[in-house]
Scaffold this motif. Structure first.
Motif, PDB file in Angstrom:
ATOM      1  N   LYS A  42       0.711  -0.850  -0.001  1.00 58.54           N
ATOM      2  CA  LYS A  42       0.095  -0.129  -0.109  1.00 58.54           C
ATOM      3  C   LYS A  42       0.973   1.521  -0.272  1.00 58.54           C
ATOM      4  CE  LYS A  42      -3.798  -2.396   2.944  1.00 58.54           C
ATOM      5  NZ  LYS A  42      -4.240  -2.042   4.251  1.00 58.54           N
ATOM      6  N   SER A  43       1.522   0.982   0.565  1.00 56.33           N
ATOM      7  CA  SER A  43       3.273   2.329  -0.138  1.00 56.33           C
ATOM      8  C   SER A  43       2.836   2.727  -1.192  1.00 56.33           C
ATOM      9  CB  SER A  43       4.558   1.960   0.768  1.00 56.33           C
ATOM     10  OG  SER A  43       4.864   2.929   0.900  1.00 56.33           O
ATOM     11  N   PRO A  44       3.302   4.332  -0.962  1.00 54.47           N
ATOM     12  CA  PRO A  44       3.748   5.064  -2.213  1.00 54.47           C
ATOM     13  C   PRO A  44       5.175   5.226  -2.523  1.00 54.47           C
ATOM     14  CG  PRO A  44       2.305   5.880  -1.172  1.00 54.47           C
ATOM     15  CD  PRO A  44       2.433   4.870  -0.125  1.00 54.47           C
ATOM     16  N   TYR A  46       8.259   7.914  -2.481  1.00 60.47           N
ATOM     17  CA  TYR A  46       8.245   8.812  -2.336  1.00 60.47           C
ATOM     18  C   TYR A  46       9.826   9.082  -1.780  1.00 60.47           C
ATOM     19  CZ  TYR A  46       8.446   6.438   2.219  1.00 60.47           C
ATOM     20  OH  TYR A  46       8.515   5.615   3.555  1.00 60.47           O
ATOM     21  N   MET A 400       6.361  13.054  -2.621  1.00 61.66           N
ATOM     22  CA  MET A 400       5.457  12.166  -3.644  1.00 61.66           C
ATOM     23  C   MET A 400       5.891  11.496  -4.896  1.00 61.66           C
ATOM     24  SD  MET A 400       3.270   9.774  -2.374  1.00 61.66           S
ATOM     25  CE  MET A 400       2.108  10.366  -0.898  1.00 61.66           C
ATOM     26  N   SER A 402       4.951   8.622  -6.955  1.00 58.06           N
ATOM     27  CA  SER A 402       4.064   7.820  -7.357  1.00 58.06           C
ATOM     28  C   SER A 402       3.313   7.154  -6.348  1.00 58.06           C
ATOM     29  CB  SER A 402       4.261   7.338  -8.423  1.00 58.06           C
ATOM     30  OG  SER A 402       5.230   5.756  -7.819  1.00 58.06           O
ATOM     31  N   TYR A 403       1.553   6.741  -6.719  1.00 58.79           N
ATOM     32  CA  TYR A 403       0.601   5.663  -5.199  1.00 58.79           C
ATOM     33  C   TYR A 403       1.092   4.362  -6.626  1.00 58.79           C
ATOM     34  CZ  TYR A 403      -1.282  10.019  -4.128  1.00 58.79           C
ATOM     35  OH  TYR A 403      -1.563  11.181  -2.833  1.00 58.79           O
ATOM     36  N   ASN A 405       0.173   0.507  -7.914  1.00 56.94           N
ATOM     37  CA  ASN A 405      -0.995   0.302  -8.734  1.00 56.94           C
ATOM     38  C   ASN A 405      -2.139  -0.392  -7.762  1.00 56.94           C
ATOM     39  OD1 ASN A 405      -2.947  -1.180 -10.804  1.00 56.94           O
ATOM     40  ND2 ASN A 405      -0.877  -1.204 -11.674  1.00 56.94           N
ATOM     41  N   PRO A 406      -3.409   0.074  -7.705  1.00 60.53           N
ATOM     42  CA  PRO A 406      -4.712  -0.287  -6.356  1.00 60.53           C
ATOM     43  C   PRO A 406      -4.812  -1.337  -8.069  1.00 60.53           C
ATOM     44  CG  PRO A 406      -5.370   1.668  -8.799  1.00 60.53           C
ATOM     45  CD  PRO A 406      -4.005   1.505  -8.991  1.00 60.53           C
ATOM     46  N   GLN A 415      10.485   1.070   0.418  1.00 57.89           N
ATOM     47  CA  GLN A 415       9.982   1.777   1.456  1.00 57.89           C
ATOM     48  C   GLN A 415      10.443   1.493   2.732  1.00 57.89           C
ATOM     49  OE1 GLN A 415       8.698   4.427   0.736  1.00 57.89           O
ATOM     50  NE2 GLN A 415       9.756   3.470  -1.600  1.00 57.89           N
TER      51      GLN A 415
END
Length: 428
Positions: A42-44, A46, A400, A402-403, A405-406, A415
């Motif tokens: 879940k971690s973007p 950064y 930040m 990028s988020y 990929n859901p 991370q």
């Protein structure tokens, strides 16, 4: 090269003692691993500006959260009366301090106590050498060596003396050799007002092996190099002989090479001074108002350490104020329960025990009635400390990128490794 973050961690927290809450079962370690995997998914991505200030804050935050977690587990039990679990006591903490290190404080009988007479404290051996003129050289230039016995181990030291050396320079060289060897001794050069200097060597730990009669000893009689440094500098001049602690536990003689020892497998005691004849110190477990006050003070002090850490750093635009908000949210949620129990939530968000109110809340049953809510308060803080321990970088301002990929999440090992990579950023 050694990472500055690693140096800071070792110098600040390297000697911190562990407790029973620092050991974990296999399933607990597996749960930590699974939590890291879920967090990575879940971690973007950064970017962090890892300044020296940021690195020190991350280390302080992680270590403070670990210490606070241990205090929470030790002071707020899951019994029916919060803060009322039995705790170790000493009848005279100026002479002896006691801590319970067993697995189950509730199983310890309140009526069982130990009577301890302290007749001698453990002391380290100190050798103070002869004072010699600092600005001249009394050793013949050559390659020297000597043997140093520490406990049951022996070490050989070699050093070179040149014509341009002085006695002071040779003594400083020997002090550096001993200090850098990490063999349980420390050395320093003493100077007097007459232009003379001497080498002082002391054992880091007190006590000694009684069958040897000493903690450490110098010899240079069997060396194949030049000898004479031991006698010239008086390295075997014992100014304080080593001593083991001697005490009586319920009338039975006991001794220890350290002033901190284990009694009854469950009590860690620290001897601080001698007892008067016929007036022993008593240690054991008990429930009392003093125990509740002590537990609340420990919890408040540990909580305030983290709160102060967050307060002092959240205003410099480097550290996020997220931690401060999270802590304040928890205390405000349980404020009425804490205040009525004697643990007052201050306007700045810190905690302050009120001893008179604590005693009153014990007498009228308020603490016992609040037990369930206090346990919820403890669990909320434990969850918060777990979040901090897993990712202290979450409380640092970052850019930040990028988020995740859901649709197709994947584990991003980078991370969570930012913290460990920060510490081991260099060749150890």
């Amino acid at each position: 090269m050694i990472s500055p973050a690693y140096q800071y961690y070792i110098s600040t927290y390297g000697r911190r003692e562990s407790c029973r809450y620092d050991t974990h079962k296999r399933n607990e370690l597996r749960n930590v691993y699974n939590s890291i995997v879920r967090l990575n998914k879940k971690s973007p991505l950064y970017k962090i500006n890892l300044t020296e200030h940021v690195q020190c804050f991350a280390i302080d935050l992680k270590e403070s959260s670990r210490a606070f977690r241990n205090v929470l587990l030790d002071t707020v039990g899951e019994e029916n009366a919060a803060f009322m679990q039995k705790a170790a006591y000493s009848s005279n903490e100026e002479l002896l301090e006691a801590d319970y290190v067993g697995d189950d404080p509730a199983s310890e009988s309140e009526g069982r106590a130990y009577q301890i007479d302290i007749t001698q404290l453990a002391a380290p051996q100190i050798n103070t050498g002869d004072f010699v003129a600092s600005n001249r050289l009394d050793l013949k230039p050559d390659q020297y060596s000597f043997d140093l016995t520490v406990g049951d181990s022996s070490y050989e030291f070699q050093f070179k003396v040149s014509e341009n050396h002085t006695n002071l320079q040779v003594q400083e060289k020997l002090a550096n050799l001993i200090n850098r060897s990490n063999i349980g001794l420390s050395a320093q050069v003493l100077k007097d007002g007459n232009g003379s200097s001497a080498l002082e060597i002391r054992a880091v730990q007190p006590g000694f092996f009684e069958y040897r009669g000493y903690a450490f000893k110098f010899t240079d009689s069997s060396t194949d190099k030049a000898s004479g440094s031991v006698s010239l500098f008086g390295l075997n001049n014992v100014s304080q002989p080593p001593a083991n602690a001697h005490l009586k536990i319920n009338g039975e003689d006991a001794s220890s090479a350290s002033n901190t020892l284990l009694i009854g497998k469950n009590y860690s005691v620290t001897l601080k001074n001698l007892t008067e004849p016929g007036n022993p110190v008593e240690i054991g477990m008990k429930r009392s108002a003093a125990t509740v006050i002590k537990n609340m003070n420990r919890l408040a002090n540990s909580f305030n350490t983290i709160h102060e850490l967050a307060s002092n750093t959240s205003s410099d635009h480097i550290v996020s104020n997220k931690l401060l908000k999270d802590l304040d949210y928890i205390t405000k949620r349980f404020r009425s329960t804490l205040d009525s129990s004697g643990l007052i939530v201050q306007e700045d968000g810190t905690l302050k025990p009120d001893e008179s109110l604590i005693v009153q809340s014990m007498e009228d049953g308020t603490i016992e009635a609040n037990s369930e809510q206090i346990t919820h308060f403890r669990n909320a803080l434990l969850r918060q400390m777990e979040h901090i321990s897993l990712d202290p970088m979450n409380y640092i301002n970052k850019t930040m990128i990028s988020y995740p990929n859901p649709i197709r999440p994947f584990n991003n090992p980078y991370q969570i490794s930012v913290y460990s990579g920060m510490i081991f950023n260099g060749t150890i």
